[in-house]
Design a protein around this motif. Structure first.
Motif, PDB file in Angstrom:
ATOM      1  N   UNK A  19       0.813  -1.213   0.000  1.00 16.32           N
ATOM      2  CA  UNK A  19       0.000   0.000   0.000  1.00 16.32           C
ATOM      3  C   UNK A  19       0.852   1.271   0.000  1.00 16.32           C
ATOM      4  N   UNK A  20       2.127   1.146   0.448  1.00  9.47           N
ATOM      5  CA  UNK A  20       3.056   2.281   0.501  1.00  9.47           C
ATOM      6  C   UNK A  20       2.560   3.407   1.406  1.00  9.47           C
ATOM      7  N   UNK A  21       1.772   3.075   2.382  1.00 10.87           N
ATOM      8  CA  UNK A  21       1.376   4.010   3.443  1.00 10.87           C
ATOM      9  C   UNK A  21       1.484   3.283   4.771  1.00 10.87           C
ATOM     10  N   UNK A  90     -20.067   8.224  20.485  1.00  8.67           N
ATOM     11  CA  UNK A  90     -21.141   8.559  19.529  1.00  8.67           C
ATOM     12  C   UNK A  90     -21.523   7.381  18.629  1.00  8.67           C
ATOM     13  N   UNK A  91     -20.890   6.223  18.849  1.00  6.46           N
ATOM     14  CA  UNK A  91     -21.248   5.017  18.090  1.00  6.46           C
ATOM     15  C   UNK A  91     -20.662   4.968  16.690  1.00  6.46           C
ATOM     16  N   UNK A  92     -19.698   5.854  16.363  1.00  4.90           N
ATOM     17  CA  UNK A  92     -19.079   5.810  15.036  1.00  4.90           C
ATOM     18  C   UNK A  92     -18.063   4.674  14.982  1.00  4.90           C
ATOM     19  N   UNK A  93     -17.794   4.190  13.754  1.00  8.78           N
ATOM     20  CA  UNK A  93     -16.888   3.044  13.620  1.00  8.78           C
ATOM     21  C   UNK A  93     -15.452   3.470  13.326  1.00  8.78           C
ATOM     22  N   UNK A  94     -15.098   4.708  13.653  1.00  4.09           N
ATOM     23  CA  UNK A  94     -13.730   5.159  13.452  1.00  4.09           C
ATOM     24  C   UNK A  94     -13.627   6.667  13.564  1.00  4.09           C
ATOM     25  N   UNK A  95     -12.475   7.205  13.188  1.00  3.42           N
ATOM     26  CA  UNK A  95     -12.265   8.651  13.274  1.00  3.42           C
ATOM     27  C   UNK A  95     -11.200   9.069  12.271  1.00  3.42           C
ATOM     28  N   UNK A  96     -11.155  10.376  11.979  1.00  2.00           N
ATOM     29  CA  UNK A  96     -10.095  10.971  11.162  1.00  2.00           C
ATOM     30  C   UNK A  96      -9.516  12.134  11.960  1.00  2.00           C
ATOM     31  N   UNK A  97      -8.186  12.138  12.120  1.00  2.00           N
ATOM     32  CA  UNK A  97      -7.532  13.155  12.950  1.00  2.00           C
ATOM     33  C   UNK A  97      -6.268  13.632  12.252  1.00  2.00           C
ATOM     34  N   UNK A  98      -6.110  14.956  12.153  1.00  2.00           N
ATOM     35  CA  UNK A  98      -4.860  15.536  11.669  1.00  2.00           C
ATOM     36  C   UNK A  98      -4.123  16.116  12.865  1.00  2.00           C
ATOM     37  N   UNK A  99      -2.903  15.628  13.095  1.00  2.00           N
ATOM     38  CA  UNK A  99      -2.177  16.012  14.300  1.00  2.00           C
ATOM     39  C   UNK A  99      -0.678  15.939  14.054  1.00  2.00           C
ATOM     40  N   UNK A 113      -4.495  10.704  10.439  1.00  3.90           N
ATOM     41  CA  UNK A 113      -4.814   9.353  10.895  1.00  3.90           C
ATOM     42  C   UNK A 113      -6.253   9.035  10.503  1.00  3.90           C
ATOM     43  N   UNK A 114      -6.417   7.909   9.787  1.00  3.30           N
ATOM     44  CA  UNK A 114      -7.753   7.418   9.450  1.00  3.30           C
ATOM     45  C   UNK A 114      -7.905   6.057  10.101  1.00  3.30           C
ATOM     46  N   UNK A 115      -8.741   5.981  11.142  1.00  3.49           N
ATOM     47  CA  UNK A 115      -8.877   4.750  11.920  1.00  3.49           C
ATOM     48  C   UNK A 115     -10.243   4.118  11.691  1.00  3.49           C
ATOM     49  N   UNK A 116     -10.249   2.769  11.655  1.00  4.98           N
ATOM     50  CA  UNK A 116     -11.493   2.007  11.494  1.00  4.98           C
ATOM     51  C   UNK A 116     -11.578   0.968  12.614  1.00  4.98           C
ATOM     52  N   UNK A 117     -12.702   0.998  13.370  1.00  4.46           N
ATOM     53  CA  UNK A 117     -12.914   0.017  14.423  1.00  4.46           C
ATOM     54  C   UNK A 117     -13.504  -1.258  13.803  1.00  4.46           C
ATOM     55  N   UNK A 125     -10.399  -6.848  24.136  1.00  2.84           N
ATOM     56  CA  UNK A 125     -10.210  -5.467  23.694  1.00  2.84           C
ATOM     57  C   UNK A 125     -10.508  -5.373  22.194  1.00  2.84           C
ATOM     58  N   UNK A 126     -11.306  -4.358  21.814  1.00  8.39           N
ATOM     59  CA  UNK A 126     -11.661  -4.176  20.412  1.00  8.39           C
ATOM     60  C   UNK A 126     -10.439  -3.750  19.608  1.00  8.39           C
ATOM     61  N   UNK A 127     -10.388  -4.158  18.344  1.00  2.00           N
ATOM     62  CA  UNK A 127      -9.253  -3.893  17.481  1.00  2.00           C
ATOM     63  C   UNK A 127      -9.583  -2.741  16.526  1.00  2.00           C
ATOM     64  N   UNK A 128      -8.563  -1.881  16.283  1.00  2.00           N
ATOM     65  CA  UNK A 128      -8.702  -0.754  15.359  1.00  2.00           C
ATOM     66  C   UNK A 128      -7.536  -0.776  14.378  1.00  2.00           C
ATOM     67  N   UNK A 129      -7.834  -0.482  13.088  1.00  2.00           N
ATOM     68  CA  UNK A 129      -6.786  -0.335  12.083  1.00  2.00           C
ATOM     69  C   UNK A 129      -6.638   1.147  11.768  1.00  2.00           C
ATOM     70  N   UNK A 130      -5.364   1.605  11.712  1.00  2.00           N
ATOM     71  CA  UNK A 130      -5.097   3.024  11.476  1.00  2.00           C
ATOM     72  C   UNK A 130      -4.164   3.190  10.284  1.00  2.00           C
ATOM     73  N   UNK A 131      -4.592   4.035   9.357  1.00  2.00           N
ATOM     74  CA  UNK A 131      -3.756   4.414   8.220  1.00  2.00           C
ATOM     75  C   UNK A 131      -3.271   5.836   8.464  1.00  2.00           C
ATOM     76  N   UNK A 132      -1.919   6.043   8.363  1.00  2.00           N
ATOM     77  CA  UNK A 132      -1.365   7.384   8.604  1.00  2.00           C
ATOM     78  C   UNK A 132      -0.663   7.879   7.346  1.00  2.00           C
ATOM     79  N   UNK A 133      -0.972   9.127   6.992  1.00  2.00           N
ATOM     80  CA  UNK A 133      -0.395   9.742   5.803  1.00  2.00           C
ATOM     81  C   UNK A 133       0.339  11.017   6.195  1.00  2.00           C
ATOM     82  N   UNK A 134       1.558  11.196   5.686  1.00  2.00           N
ATOM     83  CA  UNK A 134       2.354  12.384   5.980  1.00  2.00           C
ATOM     84  C   UNK A 134       1.771  13.571   5.196  1.00  2.00           C
TER      85      UNK A 134
END
Length: 796
Positions: A19-21, A90-99, A113-117, A125-134
């Motif tokens: 994926x190169x990310x 809020x019951x969402x299945x993930x989040x997007x955060x710029x930090x 960061x783009x995370x998916x629960x 413990x619930x698992x989350x996948x996170x994709x991070x882009x520079x």
């Protein structure tokens, strides 16, 4: 693991790397624990996988905040935590955060960061996948463009500012170079010129150090020279756009506001006026604070003895036909009045208010009288809160010292008032006084320990307990009155007396203050008590008190039997009566468990009648229980703490039926000494003559300074042993009269002691009397003991 599973894991890892990310797998636990990450994750943060795992153990929170490694990205960790918690709540299945995110090098990059629960769980413990882009480049452009547009028009520069306030130019625009660097495309020339300008404006820039150290926007005016040597006034508007390696990156816009010489001249005048106003404000605030501190403290201190005076006056009015009760009330009123007088003298001496100076007046002090006065003044608040109260002596071998009685009372009253104020109803306040050997044979050290079972103080506040106006921010004390000055002034008074003060406290347990004071032992002769063979029963539930009283009575040649139980005391008295060996007296503590002193006395009287006196001892006021105590068969009262003089008084008065004084005062005999009293007020003259004639002195009087000079001139040399001189008088005042007497051509004119006895009590009045030739100075109203002491010192 079978070959099929291994194959799937290999395919999974290969797919993620293709994926190169950056892709990572996390648990939604307290550490955001990382289960797995592809190689691009480690490339992004700059750490090899093995080093990352060894340092951070796959705990993301320790990557952001790690005291051991000096990492403190609290803000970024808080942003990540907030994004996860909001998504979950809020019951969402993930989040997007710029930090921002730190790399191994210490530099920061911006990542999205783009995370998916998922529905997958590991160990609950619930698992989350996170994709991070520079996204550093685009984010930096956006930040800089935003700051630049917000601050235009003007020329622009970007600076790096470290924690030591070293400012380094990073980038400049063409207008900046034109102004500072003669149009050069490089920033070197501009940097040199601008650094010189920074030095000239260093004071202005450092005035904003707090904002610059926190990355906050700043706005100020500087006076600079351009590349042509011309001076300008520039408005600086700067905003923080980034942070690198602990340094803040600022983008600054400079706007020319010179408007020729008029604006510059006005600015200089305004700045000069601002400096002058600031200085005047600081001086006014200092004077106001000194007065407020002093008067706030004195307002409280003056009301305390006034309360005792008013209360004892009411009690005296209710017992007009009881001389003994009247004398007791008058004695307590006198003690409180002396304390009040000392405080009033402090308030009236304005020089002390202005410069904070407090004078120490060393004179003989009776410890029993001082403690009785302190207990009388502080007891109403202790009684109102229904608190247990005790004062105990330990190895106190002397009763009289040389010190400042007013300051000692202030210290004890402040500590006791504080202890009672912050101790709940039913709690305990205790005072322990112990004597230790001093540095010299004629010296001693008193250790005064004031302890309570109150609410206590936190360890953090203890560091500021002696700071002026310090009050702990605690809901438990928010409604408790106080200026926050008491402990600061107490520490200052202790240090003025050459002592030290310490404090220990624990929240919910209580507080203990320990004061150590060096004391000079007063060698004034005291009465030696020796009694015929007597046997006394002492009853107190305190083991140390029993041991102490047994020792004291033994020194007075009195045999003491001791018990800690009221019931046991009744049995001892009955047995002794049956065997024909009655006690000569019984001394009972008032406050005892099970059977207190009053009920013990009542039972003794029921069993054996009234063959011997029963005395009650207590730290509480006798007036609280006097009526019921007498009905129970009690003959008298001894005030705790029990000194040798207290026991002598009690045995003489109640056991031997002799006339006795509570405390033995120094005696003064001026028989044969002829004194000249110069006083214009008839009533004051009458009082002074009466006081002086008590000592056997022969007193002549004069009504003004001129008359006093004539009396002195018309008697033989050496006729008057001493002159007492008022200052404010008609015809001729005391200062002028003293100067005339000192200038007379007779042998005794220069040597006869002249004592100022006046209502002029300010510090400058004392100085003026000494300059006029007076030997000593006494302030009205006259303290009789001090009057006698000063006369004796002058005649010695």
């Amino acid at each position: 693991m079978d070959m099929t599973t291994q194959g799937k894991d290999y395919e999974y890892a290969t797919l993620m790397n293709m994926l190169h990310v950056s892709v990572s797998k996390h648990l939604l636990d307290e550490h955001f624990t990382m289960v797995w990450a592809n190689s691009f994750y480690y490339d992004l943060i700059g750490y090899p996988k093995e080093e990352y795992e060894a340092l951070y153990h796959n705990h993301c929170d320790t990557y952001y905040v790690n005291d051991a490694l000096g990492i403190h990205d609290d803000k970024e960790l808080a942003e990540l935590t907030d994004a996860v918690m909001k998504a979950l709540s809020t019951g969402r299945n993930g989040y997007i955060l710029t930090s921002r995110m730190r790399r191994k090098s210490g530099e920061y990059i911006w990542v999205q960061m783009t995370a998916t629960f998922t529905d997958e769980y590991i160990d609950g413990r619930q698992v989350s996948y996170t994709v991070m882009t520079d996204v550093t480049e685009s984010m930096q452009q956006r930040i800089e463009q935003t700051a630049a547009y917000d601050n235009l028009p003007g020329f622009v520069a970007k600076y790096r500012i470290d924690p030591e306030m070293h400012i380094r130019i990073m980038e400049v625009n063409s207008q900046f170079n034109t102004f500072f660097g003669a149009g050069s495309s490089r920033i070197d020339t501009a940097a040199v010129i601008f650094q010189n300008n920074l030095k000239q404006n260093e004071e202005v820039i450092r005035a904003h150090r707090q904002e610059l150290s926190a990355g906050k926007p700043v706005h100020f005016v500087i006076h600079v020279e351009n590349s042509a040597g011309k001076t300008f006034w520039l408005q600086v508007n700067a905003s923080c756009v980034d942070r690198q390696g602990g340094d803040f990156i600022y983008l600054a816009i400079f706007i020319d506001i010179t408007n020729e010489t008029e604006l510059r001249s006005m600015q200089e005048k305004l700045e000069q006026q601002a400096r002058e106003l600031q200085q005047a404000l600081e001086l006014a605030e200092h004077a106001s604070r000194a007065k407020t501190d002093f008067l706030s403290h004195m307002s409280h201190d003056i009301r305390t003895p006034m309360n005792a005076i008013v209360g004892m006056t009411d009690i005296a009015k209710a017992h007009l036909n009881e001389p003994e009760k009247m004398l007791d009330c008058l004695g307590k009123i006198e003690l409180s009045s002396r304390h009040l007088l000392g405080l009033i003298n402090d308030v009236l001496d304005m020089s002390r208010i202005e410069n904070g100076n407090i004078a120490i007046n060393t004179a003989p002090v009776s410890l029993p009288e001082l403690l009785e006065n302190v207990v009388t003044i502080t007891q109403p608040s202790i009684k109102a809160r229904e608190q247990q109260f005790a004062v105990q002596l330990h190895h106190v071998r002397h009763e009289r010292y040389c010190s400042d009685a007013l300051r000692l009372r202030q210290i004890l009253i402040n500590l006791l008032s504080n202890a009672s104020k912050f101790t709940p109803s039913g709690g305990a306040v205790t005072v322990d006084i112990e004597e230790f050997p001093g540095a010299a044979p004629a010296d001693a050290e008193l250790r005064i320990r004031v302890a309570d079972t109150g609410i206590g103080m936190s360890a953090g506040y203890l560091e500021h307990i002696f700071d002026p106006f310090s009050r702990e921010q605690d809901s438990r004390v928010d409604k408790t009155e106080g200026s926050g000055l008491g402990m600061a002034i107490t520490k200052r008074l202790v240090e003025l007396l050459g002592g030290s003060i310490e404090v220990q406290s624990e929240v919910g347990v209580g507080t203990t203050f320990v004061v150590r004071l060096p004391m000079e032992i007063d060698d004034t002769a005291t009465e030696l008590c020796r009694f015929p063979e007597l046997k006394v029963l002492v009853v107190d539930d305190g083991a140390y008190t029993l041991e102490y009283l047994e020792q004291l009575l033994g020194e007075l040649q009195v045999k003491a039997e001791c018990t800690s139980s009221g019931a046991d005391a009744v049995e001892k008295v009955v047995r002794a009566s049956r065997e024909g060996r009655d006690y000569d007296a019984v001394i009972l503590d008032w406050k005892m468990p099970e059977l207190d002193g009053l009920h013990t006395a009542e039972r003794i009287r029921e069993k054996v009648g009234r063959q011997f006196p029963i005395l009650i001892m207590s730290a509480y006021d006798w007036s609280d229980i006097e009526d019921v105590a007498k009905r129970a068969g009690v003959n008298g009262f001894l005030q705790k703490p029990i000194f040798r003089s207290t026991l002598c008084y009690g045995i003489k008065r109640y056991v031997l039926q002799q006339k006795a004084e509570k405390s033995v005062q120094p005696t003064y005999d001026f028989s044969g000494k002829r004194l000249l009293l110069v006083e214009d007020n008839e009533l004051n003259r009458e009082i002074a003559v009466e006081l002086l004639q008590r000592t056997g002195a022969i007193v002549d009087t004069a009504c003004n300074g001129k008359q006093g000079i004539e009396r002195f001139e018309n008697v033989p040399e050496g006729h008057y042993a001493l002159i007492l001189m008022d200052i404010q008088m008609p015809v001729m005042d005391g200062l002028a009269a003293t100067r005339v007497i000192r200038a007379l051509s007779r042998a005794d004119a220069a040597t006869v002691p002249i004592i100022a006895m006046t209502a002029d009590a300010f510090a400058e009045d004392v100085v003026a009397s000494k300059q006029a030739g007076m030997t000593s100075h006494l302030a009205k109203p006259i303290d009789v003991a001090e009057l006698y002491r000063v006369i004796q010192a002058c005649l010695a």
